[in-house]
Design a protein around this motif. Sequence first.
Motif, PDB file in Angstrom:
ATOM      1  N   ALA A   2       0.456  -1.550   0.018  1.00  0.00           N
ATOM      2  CA  ALA A   2      -0.532  -0.328   0.356  1.00  0.00           C
ATOM      3  C   ALA A   2       0.764   1.225   0.332  1.00  0.00           C
ATOM      4  O   ALA A   2       1.942   1.223   0.509  1.00  0.00           O
ATOM      5  CB  ALA A   2      -1.155  -0.162   1.066  1.00  0.00           C
ATOM      6  N   VAL A   3       0.653   2.300  -1.012  1.00  0.00           N
ATOM      7  CA  VAL A   3       1.059   2.879  -1.168  1.00  0.00           C
ATOM      8  C   VAL A   3       0.247   4.498  -0.508  1.00  0.00           C
ATOM      9  O   VAL A   3      -0.776   4.936  -0.669  1.00  0.00           O
ATOM     10  CB  VAL A   3       1.625   3.833  -2.671  1.00  0.00           C
ATOM     11  CG1 VAL A   3       2.380   5.326  -2.224  1.00  0.00           C
ATOM     12  CG2 VAL A   3       2.868   2.862  -2.892  1.00  0.00           C
ATOM     13  N   VAL A   4       1.100   5.172   0.490  1.00  0.00           N
ATOM     14  CA  VAL A   4      -0.542   5.919   0.868  1.00  0.00           C
ATOM     15  C   VAL A   4       0.670   7.628   0.609  1.00  0.00           C
ATOM     16  O   VAL A   4       1.979   7.491   0.845  1.00  0.00           O
ATOM     17  CB  VAL A   4      -0.129   6.177   2.157  1.00  0.00           C
ATOM     18  CG1 VAL A   4      -1.025   7.479   3.474  1.00  0.00           C
ATOM     19  CG2 VAL A   4      -0.441   4.872   3.028  1.00  0.00           C
ATOM     20  N   ALA A   5      -0.084   8.732   0.200  1.00  0.00           N
ATOM     21  CA  ALA A   5       0.435   9.939   0.103  1.00  0.00           C
ATOM     22  C   ALA A   5       0.367  10.645   0.936  1.00  0.00           C
ATOM     23  O   ALA A   5      -1.357  10.477   0.897  1.00  0.00           O
ATOM     24  CB  ALA A   5      -0.538  10.095  -2.043  1.00  0.00           C
ATOM     25  N   VAL A   6       0.887  11.561   0.662  1.00  0.00           N
ATOM     26  CA  VAL A   6       0.243  12.537   1.751  1.00  0.00           C
ATOM     27  C   VAL A   6       0.311  13.916   1.389  1.00  0.00           C
ATOM     28  O   VAL A   6       1.425  13.751   0.628  1.00  0.00           O
ATOM     29  CB  VAL A   6       1.693  12.697   3.096  1.00  0.00           C
ATOM     30  CG1 VAL A   6       1.216  14.052   4.041  1.00  0.00           C
ATOM     31  CG2 VAL A   6       1.543  11.334   4.519  1.00  0.00           C
ATOM     32  N   SER A   7      -0.916  14.865   1.378  1.00  0.00           N
ATOM     33  CA  SER A   7      -0.319  16.214   0.686  1.00  0.00           C
ATOM     34  C   SER A   7      -0.410  17.208   1.492  1.00  0.00           C
ATOM     35  O   SER A   7      -0.452  16.322   1.838  1.00  0.00           O
ATOM     36  CB  SER A   7      -1.746  15.633  -1.194  1.00  0.00           C
ATOM     37  OG  SER A   7      -2.567  16.110   0.361  1.00  0.00           O
ATOM     38  N   SER A   8       0.271  17.938   1.355  1.00  0.00           N
ATOM     39  CA  SER A   8       1.096  19.038   1.959  1.00  0.00           C
ATOM     40  C   SER A   8      -0.416  19.866   1.454  1.00  0.00           C
ATOM     41  O   SER A   8      -0.786  20.587   0.063  1.00  0.00           O
ATOM     42  CB  SER A   8       2.157  19.790   1.689  1.00  0.00           C
ATOM     43  OG  SER A   8       1.933  20.264   0.518  1.00  0.00           O
ATOM     44  N   CYS A   9      -0.932  20.714   2.769  1.00  0.00           N
ATOM     45  CA  CYS A   9      -1.975  22.089   2.546  1.00  0.00           C
ATOM     46  C   CYS A   9      -1.485  23.493   2.488  1.00  0.00           C
ATOM     47  O   CYS A   9      -0.150  23.544   3.528  1.00  0.00           O
ATOM     48  CB  CYS A   9      -3.619  21.810   2.243  1.00  0.00           C
ATOM     49  SG  CYS A   9      -3.170  21.870   4.617  1.00  0.00           S
ATOM     50  N   LYS A  10      -1.508  24.334   2.595  1.00  0.00           N
ATOM     51  CA  LYS A  10      -1.393  25.605   2.078  1.00  0.00           C
ATOM     52  C   LYS A  10      -2.088  26.396   3.373  1.00  0.00           C
ATOM     53  O   LYS A  10      -2.697  26.207   3.339  1.00  0.00           O
ATOM     54  CB  LYS A  10      -1.296  26.626   1.353  1.00  0.00           C
ATOM     55  CG  LYS A  10      -0.406  28.059   1.353  1.00  0.00           C
ATOM     56  CD  LYS A  10      -0.462  28.760   0.297  1.00  0.00           C
ATOM     57  CE  LYS A  10       0.183  30.046   0.207  1.00  0.00           C
ATOM     58  NZ  LYS A  10       0.035  31.183  -1.140  1.00  0.00           N
ATOM     59  N   THR A  11      -1.350  26.976   4.399  1.00  0.00           N
ATOM     60  CA  THR A  11      -1.888  26.953   5.806  1.00  0.00           C
ATOM     61  C   THR A  11      -1.710  28.683   5.785  1.00  0.00           C
ATOM     62  O   THR A  11      -1.120  29.547   5.343  1.00  0.00           O
ATOM     63  CB  THR A  11      -0.976  26.723   6.708  1.00  0.00           C
ATOM     64  OG1 THR A  11      -0.053  27.521   7.238  1.00  0.00           O
ATOM     65  CG2 THR A  11      -1.080  25.287   7.078  1.00  0.00           C
ATOM     66  N   SER A  12      -3.001  29.706   6.573  1.00  0.00           N
ATOM     67  CA  SER A  12      -3.189  30.697   6.484  1.00  0.00           C
ATOM     68  C   SER A  12      -1.850  31.422   7.301  1.00  0.00           C
ATOM     69  O   SER A  12      -1.506  30.809   8.605  1.00  0.00           O
ATOM     70  CB  SER A  12      -4.172  30.987   7.508  1.00  0.00           C
ATOM     71  OG  SER A  12      -4.132  32.684   7.068  1.00  0.00           O
ATOM     72  N   SER A  13      -1.260  32.483   6.867  1.00  0.00           N
ATOM     73  CA  SER A  13      -0.061  33.009   8.022  1.00  0.00           C
ATOM     74  C   SER A  13      -0.811  33.342   9.097  1.00  0.00           C
ATOM     75  O   SER A  13       0.164  32.799  10.295  1.00  0.00           O
ATOM     76  CB  SER A  13       0.635  34.303   7.173  1.00  0.00           C
ATOM     77  OG  SER A  13      -0.330  34.645   6.516  1.00  0.00           O
ATOM     78  N   ARG A  16      -0.735  30.724  11.799  1.00  0.00           N
ATOM     79  CA  ARG A  16      -0.128  30.170  12.460  1.00  0.00           C
ATOM     80  C   ARG A  16       0.679  28.540  12.694  1.00  0.00           C
ATOM     81  O   ARG A  16       1.344  27.980  13.214  1.00  0.00           O
ATOM     82  CB  ARG A  16       1.581  31.098  13.730  1.00  0.00           C
ATOM     83  CG  ARG A  16       1.300  32.778  14.418  1.00  0.00           C
ATOM     84  CD  ARG A  16       1.319  32.633  15.504  1.00  0.00           C
ATOM     85  NE  ARG A  16       2.231  32.044  15.536  1.00  0.00           N
ATOM     86  CZ  ARG A  16       4.128  32.608  15.402  1.00  0.00           C
ATOM     87  NH1 ARG A  16       3.705  34.003  14.773  1.00  0.00           N
ATOM     88  NH2 ARG A  16       4.993  32.528  15.941  1.00  0.00           N
ATOM     89  N   GLY A  17      -0.215  27.858  11.746  1.00  0.00           N
ATOM     90  CA  GLY A  17      -0.762  26.655  11.624  1.00  0.00           C
ATOM     91  C   GLY A  17      -1.147  26.090  12.842  1.00  0.00           C
ATOM     92  O   GLY A  17      -1.282  24.569  12.635  1.00  0.00           O
ATOM     93  N   GLU A  18      -1.898  26.960  13.696  1.00  0.00           N
ATOM     94  CA  GLU A  18      -2.506  26.256  14.689  1.00  0.00           C
ATOM     95  C   GLU A  18      -4.126  25.755  14.428  1.00  0.00           C
ATOM     96  O   GLU A  18      -4.567  26.488  13.431  1.00  0.00           O
ATOM     97  CB  GLU A  18      -2.330  27.263  15.204  1.00  0.00           C
ATOM     98  CG  GLU A  18      -0.841  27.241  16.139  1.00  0.00           C
ATOM     99  CD  GLU A  18      -0.133  25.658  16.756  1.00  0.00           C
ATOM    100  OE1 GLU A  18      -1.327  25.258  16.625  1.00  0.00           O
ATOM    101  OE2 GLU A  18       0.606  26.053  16.879  1.00  0.00           O
ATOM    102  N   VAL A  19      -4.740  25.272  14.315  1.00  0.00           N
ATOM    103  CA  VAL A  19      -6.632  24.902  14.925  1.00  0.00           C
ATOM    104  C   VAL A  19      -6.769  25.613  15.073  1.00  0.00           C
ATOM    105  O   VAL A  19      -6.930  25.628  17.118  1.00  0.00           O
ATOM    106  CB  VAL A  19      -6.280  23.598  14.279  1.00  0.00           C
ATOM    107  CG1 VAL A  19      -8.245  23.652  14.570  1.00  0.00           C
ATOM    108  CG2 VAL A  19      -6.240  22.942  12.854  1.00  0.00           C
TER     109      VAL A  19
END
Length: 438
Positions: A2-13, A16-19
């Motif tokens: 199995a190949v798991v593809a991990v995609s990156s997403c652009k975060t809002s500045s 600071r990358g926090e939910v």
Amino acid sequence: MAVVAVSSCKTSSSDRGEVRGVSGKVFKQEQPYGMVYIPGGSFLMGQTDQDVTFAQTAQNKQVTIAPFFMDETETTNAKYKQFVNTVRDSIAITQYLNDDKYYFKPGGKNAKPDPSGKKYINWDYVKRNPVFSAGGKGKAGAAASANQAKLQGMYYQGDDRIFDKNEIDVRLLKYNYAIIPLREASNNRFDKTKKRSDIIFRDTVPVYPDTLCWLNDFSYAANEPMVEGYFSHPSYAQYPVVGVTWRQVRAYTIWRSRYNDAYKDSRGMPHRQLYSLPTEAEFEYAARGGRIGNDYPWGGPYIKNSKGCLLANFKPGRGDYASDGGAYTVSVHSYFPNDYGLYNMAGNVAEWTASAYDESASTFVHDMSPTFTYEAKASDPEVLKRKVVRGGSWKDIGYFLQNSTRGYEYQDTAKSYIGFRCVTHFLGRDIKDKRSNY
């Protein structure tokens, strides 16, 4: 492999990358017009005095009620007439006038584009230019005359006319609505054969009150003046509406919710909770006014105060109806309110609740916001069409004014002694909670 593809997403500045949760407008609970706040709490629901009828339908049970808002008075003729007039005008505009001036104009300031081409009535324009205007001079008079010609189909015709007067045929005034009974949706949530449309409940309800109830309810009583004037004459505007069935009352609560939603939508504001009838537990809890073990909403075990004055509108003694200040109903602000600020939670008119009636309901409903509901079908036996009525009325003896007394009426019947009031439920914490920002 199995190949798991991990995609990156652009975060809002900015985050600071926090939910940090979905951003939205700050919501502050508002107090609806004409309503009072009922704080949540626990109480002993059921009789506090002897069961003089030996009905055994109100056994004691400690229950907890969440906070809510309740109309401080019974719904008046004036408020219900606004519902009737809105239905009347809507039918006139959509089925008889077909005049684009009464709709929002595409591309205009208040436009509401719809892919299906559906048109929306501009109620602000209707308020400024009444459909059933009395006329006048100039353009207003000409427009009123033109409307009258197109609206003739809404009046009684032929031999149904009296002195050739234009009187609205109230049989035409029907309100269509659709709701999702959430209890039924919950009960069928794992049924793969059910579609959403199978759960949706649709109804068409005649909205005009049964004014003849003043004669239907009493044999050989000269109540013709009440038939002729109680709902129509302005002197009764602040009296409780009667002659409305449970189905009509529910239609009113749905219209009232949509009426407020439309205002909130026009200003981008979040909706409040839907209006509804109180459950019988909410009604009894509110009637007690925060007191413990009280027989009546005013607190004491007596129906007279220390000066000998009657404290509600009911049938005292052997039937001296007028000794409490009113032979029939009285204005909704009559007598003193209870400790929550609610008027006439006992007497004046009995009130519809959202709860279905079952003699043994107290034995099987939950102790958290208890109620028993049932969506009766037209084909169901009459016993399943009973709805709980609370509070007692102007024609009842004192026993029926007690906080714990339960009664019922059939959902399609209209009585001269049954009205209603609405509730809407609180969003967020209880106002009493000191951690609250309200």
